[in-house]
Design an enzyme around this catalytic site. Sequence first.
Site, mmCIF file in Angstrom:
data_model
loop_
_atom_site.group_PDB
_atom_site.id
_atom_site.type_symbol
_atom_site.label_atom_id
_atom_site.label_comp_id
_atom_site.label_asym_id
_atom_site.label_seq_id
_atom_site.Cartn_x
_atom_site.Cartn_y
_atom_site.Cartn_z
ATOM 1 N N GLN A 73 0.834 -1.198 0.000
ATOM 2 C CA GLN A 73 0.000 0.000 0.000
ATOM 3 C C GLN A 73 0.871 1.251 0.000
ATOM 4 O OE1 GLN A 73 -3.512 -0.501 0.242
ATOM 5 N NE2 GLN A 73 -3.592 1.627 -0.369
ATOM 6 N N PHE A 74 1.387 1.629 -1.183
ATOM 7 C CA PHE A 74 2.254 2.801 -1.257
ATOM 8 C C PHE A 74 1.515 4.078 -0.887
ATOM 9 C CE2 PHE A 74 0.310 3.236 -5.379
ATOM 10 C CZ PHE A 74 0.352 4.598 -5.655
ATOM 11 N N THR A 75 0.178 4.061 -0.972
ATOM 12 C CA THR A 75 -0.592 5.269 -0.658
ATOM 13 C C THR A 75 -0.546 5.636 0.824
ATOM 14 O OG1 THR A 75 -2.644 4.020 -0.440
ATOM 15 C CG2 THR A 75 -2.146 4.941 -2.622
#
Length: 155
Positions: free
Chosen positions: A81-83
């Site tokens: 989950q790079f966000t």
Amino acid sequence: MLYMRVILTTVTNASVSIENKELSHMDHGYLLLVGFTNGDNQEIVIKMIEKILSLRVFPDSRGLTNLSLDEVEGDILSVSQFTLYGDVSDGRRPSFTHALSYKEAEELYNFFNSELEKRTTHRVETGLFGGDMKVTSTNEGPFTLILDSKELFKS
């Protein structure tokens, strides 16, 4: 300085689908949303795993958060989950400049999951790194924690 982040939610079930096909599914345990930033390394990942696996966040017979993942025989669904590093401090569109580069994050995510599998006897399911995933879960409690590796390195 930023650090590795994990959003940990206790769930009664969770799954990942891509293009309407289920990729992973797990029952009772942890749904982990995992993000990396510049400076993260294998040492940080191992410390985070040790913390995750030692937490006592499931209710006991009296309803107190007193049981570990092992004690409830829970499984894990790990989703990249790079966000988690979305910066909305300026403007209306998030900037992801603090997220670790794709190649480095993929390597750490794979290391994270392989180390999880080595350190627990329970099933570890994963999402698809970089994939357009649909994550579905039934939160238990709900009980959600934000884990930031900087907390693990306090002096």
